[in-house]
Scaffold this motif. Sequence first.
Motif, PDB file in Angstrom:
ATOM      1  N   LEU A  25      45.033  54.072  12.589  1.00 18.01           N
ATOM      2  CA  LEU A  25      44.047  53.267  13.322  1.00 18.01           C
ATOM      3  C   LEU A  25      43.198  54.134  14.249  1.00 18.01           C
ATOM      4  O   LEU A  25      41.985  53.962  14.331  1.00 18.01           O
ATOM      5  N   ALA A  26      43.841  55.056  14.946  1.00 16.66           N
ATOM      6  CA  ALA A  26      43.108  55.931  15.870  1.00 16.66           C
ATOM      7  C   ALA A  26      42.182  56.877  15.108  1.00 16.66           C
ATOM      8  O   ALA A  26      41.038  57.099  15.520  1.00 16.66           O
ATOM      9  N   ALA A  27      42.655  57.420  13.989  1.00 18.81           N
ATOM     10  CA  ALA A  27      41.827  58.337  13.189  1.00 18.81           C
ATOM     11  C   ALA A  27      40.611  57.625  12.605  1.00 18.81           C
ATOM     12  O   ALA A  27      39.545  58.225  12.470  1.00 18.81           O
ATOM     13  N   GLY A  28      40.778  56.344  12.302  1.00 14.17           N
ATOM     14  CA  GLY A  28      39.668  55.558  11.774  1.00 14.17           C
ATOM     15  C   GLY A  28      38.795  54.960  12.851  1.00 14.17           C
ATOM     16  O   GLY A  28      37.910  54.148  12.574  1.00 14.17           O
ATOM     17  N   HIS A  29      39.045  55.347  14.107  1.00 16.20           N
ATOM     18  CA  HIS A  29      38.284  54.868  15.262  1.00 16.20           C
ATOM     19  C   HIS A  29      38.322  53.349  15.380  1.00 16.20           C
ATOM     20  O   HIS A  29      37.373  52.735  15.859  1.00 16.20           O
ATOM     21  N   LEU A  30      39.452  52.746  14.949  1.00 17.32           N
ATOM     22  CA  LEU A  30      39.613  51.301  15.064  1.00 17.32           C
ATOM     23  C   LEU A  30      40.181  50.900  16.426  1.00 17.32           C
ATOM     24  O   LEU A  30      40.138  49.750  16.800  1.00 17.32           O
ATOM     25  N   LEU A  31      40.721  51.881  17.136  1.00 17.41           N
ATOM     26  CA  LEU A  31      41.160  51.653  18.509  1.00 17.41           C
ATOM     27  C   LEU A  31      41.287  52.984  19.211  1.00 17.41           C
ATOM     28  O   LEU A  31      41.446  54.020  18.580  1.00 17.41           O
ATOM     29  N   GLY A  32      41.178  52.929  20.516  1.00 18.76           N
ATOM     30  CA  GLY A  32      41.336  54.148  21.310  1.00 18.76           C
ATOM     31  C   GLY A  32      42.726  54.191  21.912  1.00 18.76           C
ATOM     32  O   GLY A  32      43.200  53.207  22.455  1.00 18.76           O
ATOM     33  N   VAL A  33      43.374  55.321  21.785  1.00 21.52           N
ATOM     34  CA  VAL A  33      44.696  55.532  22.355  1.00 21.52           C
ATOM     35  C   VAL A  33      44.646  56.850  23.113  1.00 21.52           C
ATOM     36  O   VAL A  33      44.188  57.857  22.575  1.00 21.52           O
ATOM     37  N   HIS A  34      45.105  56.838  24.365  1.00 22.30           N
ATOM     38  CA  HIS A  34      45.107  58.070  25.152  1.00 22.30           C
ATOM     39  C   HIS A  34      46.209  59.016  24.687  1.00 22.30           C
ATOM     40  O   HIS A  34      45.983  60.205  24.534  1.00 22.30           O
ATOM     41  N   ASP A  35      47.402  58.471  24.484  1.00 22.54           N
ATOM     42  CA  ASP A  35      48.518  59.301  24.049  1.00 22.54           C
ATOM     43  C   ASP A  35      49.680  58.392  23.670  1.00 22.54           C
ATOM     44  O   ASP A  35      49.711  57.213  24.044  1.00 22.54           O
ATOM     45  N   ALA A  36      50.637  58.954  22.934  1.00 22.40           N
ATOM     46  CA  ALA A  36      51.795  58.176  22.513  1.00 22.40           C
ATOM     47  C   ALA A  36      52.958  59.109  22.190  1.00 22.40           C
ATOM     48  O   ALA A  36      52.749  60.250  21.782  1.00 22.40           O
ATOM     49  N   VAL A  37      54.163  58.592  22.398  1.00 26.10           N
ATOM     50  CA  VAL A  37      55.379  59.316  22.040  1.00 26.10           C
ATOM     51  C   VAL A  37      56.369  58.341  21.425  1.00 26.10           C
ATOM     52  O   VAL A  37      56.305  57.133  21.669  1.00 26.10           O
ATOM     53  N   THR A  38      57.280  58.893  20.623  1.00 31.14           N
ATOM     54  CA  THR A  38      58.332  58.079  20.034  1.00 31.14           C
ATOM     55  C   THR A  38      59.678  58.447  20.653  1.00 31.14           C
ATOM     56  O   THR A  38      59.893  59.571  21.091  1.00 31.14           O
ATOM     57  N   VAL A  39      60.548  57.467  20.668  1.00 29.95           N
ATOM     58  CA  VAL A  39      61.944  57.662  21.058  1.00 29.95           C
ATOM     59  C   VAL A  39      62.773  57.037  19.955  1.00 29.95           C
ATOM     60  O   VAL A  39      62.550  55.886  19.582  1.00 29.95           O
ATOM     61  N   SER A  40      63.700  57.804  19.414  1.00 35.14           N
ATOM     62  CA  SER A  40      64.570  57.324  18.343  1.00 35.14           C
ATOM     63  C   SER A  40      66.009  57.573  18.757  1.00 35.14           C
ATOM     64  O   SER A  40      66.366  58.687  19.142  1.00 35.14           O
ATOM     65  N   TRP A  41      66.840  56.521  18.677  1.00 35.15           N
ATOM     66  CA  TRP A  41      68.222  56.656  19.109  1.00 35.15           C
ATOM     67  C   TRP A  41      69.144  56.266  17.968  1.00 35.15           C
ATOM     68  O   TRP A  41      69.375  55.094  17.701  1.00 35.15           O
ATOM     69  N   VAL A  42      69.672  57.248  17.302  1.00 40.28           N
ATOM     70  CA  VAL A  42      70.572  57.037  16.173  1.00 40.28           C
ATOM     71  C   VAL A  42      71.947  56.628  16.710  1.00 40.28           C
ATOM     72  O   VAL A  42      72.438  57.204  17.687  1.00 40.28           O
ATOM     73  N   ASP A  43      72.568  55.628  16.059  1.00 45.23           N
ATOM     74  CA  ASP A  43      73.917  55.211  16.441  1.00 45.23           C
ATOM     75  C   ASP A  43      74.858  56.403  16.462  1.00 45.23           C
ATOM     76  O   ASP A  43      74.799  57.272  15.590  1.00 45.23           O
ATOM     77  N   GLY A  44      75.699  56.450  17.471  1.00 49.18           N
ATOM     78  CA  GLY A  44      76.685  57.511  17.576  1.00 49.18           C
ATOM     79  C   GLY A  44      76.215  58.735  18.345  1.00 49.18           C
ATOM     80  O   GLY A  44      77.017  59.595  18.688  1.00 49.18           O
ATOM     81  N   ARG A  45      74.944  58.829  18.613  1.00 48.65           N
ATOM     82  CA  ARG A  45      74.422  59.964  19.391  1.00 48.65           C
ATOM     83  C   ARG A  45      74.461  59.612  20.879  1.00 48.65           C
ATOM     84  O   ARG A  45      74.209  58.468  21.262  1.00 48.65           O
ATOM     85  N   PRO A  46      74.732  60.600  21.738  1.00 48.56           N
ATOM     86  CA  PRO A  46      74.837  60.300  23.175  1.00 48.56           C
ATOM     87  C   PRO A  46      73.492  60.034  23.851  1.00 48.56           C
ATOM     88  O   PRO A  46      73.447  59.420  24.913  1.00 48.56           O
ATOM     89  N   LYS A  47      72.405  60.521  23.246  1.00 42.16           N
ATOM     90  CA  LYS A  47      71.088  60.310  23.840  1.00 42.16           C
ATOM     91  C   LYS A  47      70.045  60.236  22.720  1.00 42.16           C
ATOM     92  O   LYS A  47      70.274  60.688  21.603  1.00 42.16           O
ATOM     93  N   PRO A  48      68.887  59.687  23.036  1.00 41.89           N
ATOM     94  CA  PRO A  48      67.829  59.583  22.017  1.00 41.89           C
ATOM     95  C   PRO A  48      67.081  60.899  21.839  1.00 41.89           C
ATOM     96  O   PRO A  48      67.165  61.795  22.671  1.00 41.89           O
ATOM     97  N   SER A  49      66.342  60.980  20.756  1.00 44.25           N
ATOM     98  CA  SER A  49      65.423  62.104  20.555  1.00 44.25           C
ATOM     99  C   SER A  49      64.005  61.590  20.767  1.00 44.25           C
ATOM    100  O   SER A  49      63.726  60.406  20.599  1.00 44.25           O
ATOM    101  N   THR A  50      63.117  62.482  21.168  1.00 46.03           N
ATOM    102  CA  THR A  50      61.740  62.103  21.445  1.00 46.03           C
ATOM    103  C   THR A  50      60.791  62.942  20.605  1.00 46.03           C
ATOM    104  O   THR A  50      61.148  64.027  20.156  1.00 46.03           O
ATOM    105  N   GLY A  51      59.598  62.425  20.401  1.00 48.22           N
ATOM    106  CA  GLY A  51      58.592  63.170  19.654  1.00 48.22           C
ATOM    107  C   GLY A  51      57.194  62.731  20.038  1.00 48.22           C
ATOM    108  O   GLY A  51      56.964  61.576  20.363  1.00 48.22           O
TER     109      GLY A  51
END
Length: 161
Positions: A25-51
């Motif tokens: 959506l951002a690449a197609g200029h359909l919306l403006g986004v300043h920034d974004a990050v992901t957080v993924s928390w797999v079962d059994g892990r003590p903490k989430p990973s970020t990206g």
Amino acid sequence: MGALTVWRFDSPKGADKAAEVLSVLAAGHLLGVHDAVTVSWVDGRPKPSTGRIAGRTGQDGSVTSLWGLLLGVIFFVPLVGAAVGAVSGTLSASLQDVGICDRFVHQVRDEVTPGTSALFVLAPAGVIDTIRDAFAADHPQLILALLSDEQDAAIRAVFAD
């Protein structure tokens, strides 16, 4: 007015899928986004990973610092223990200075748990409905922090230091 939105998904891969949609959506200029990050928390892990979402235009130091501080306070400081209580209070006060209240932090901490993921998006408030429509098929839970124009500007000023 800006918005910091957190889109919570019921699987560890949900946020990655949503990040791809957001990037298109951002690449197609359909919306403006300043920034974004992901957080993924797999079962059994003590903490989430970020990206980070590749190619975001908001990758200046202030936004990078915001993500580090915000994600640290939400996910990593509670795991460290009481020894860093004073530091945690200082960090929390910094977040409140830019409109991110403790209630928001606690809600995200309570909702993003092992087996889930979240997409954190910093964008103009006017694009929230467009993002919601784009993610509708995955039925994410929206956790929202609206920021005034002053708070939106303060994010870069506070975290540039």
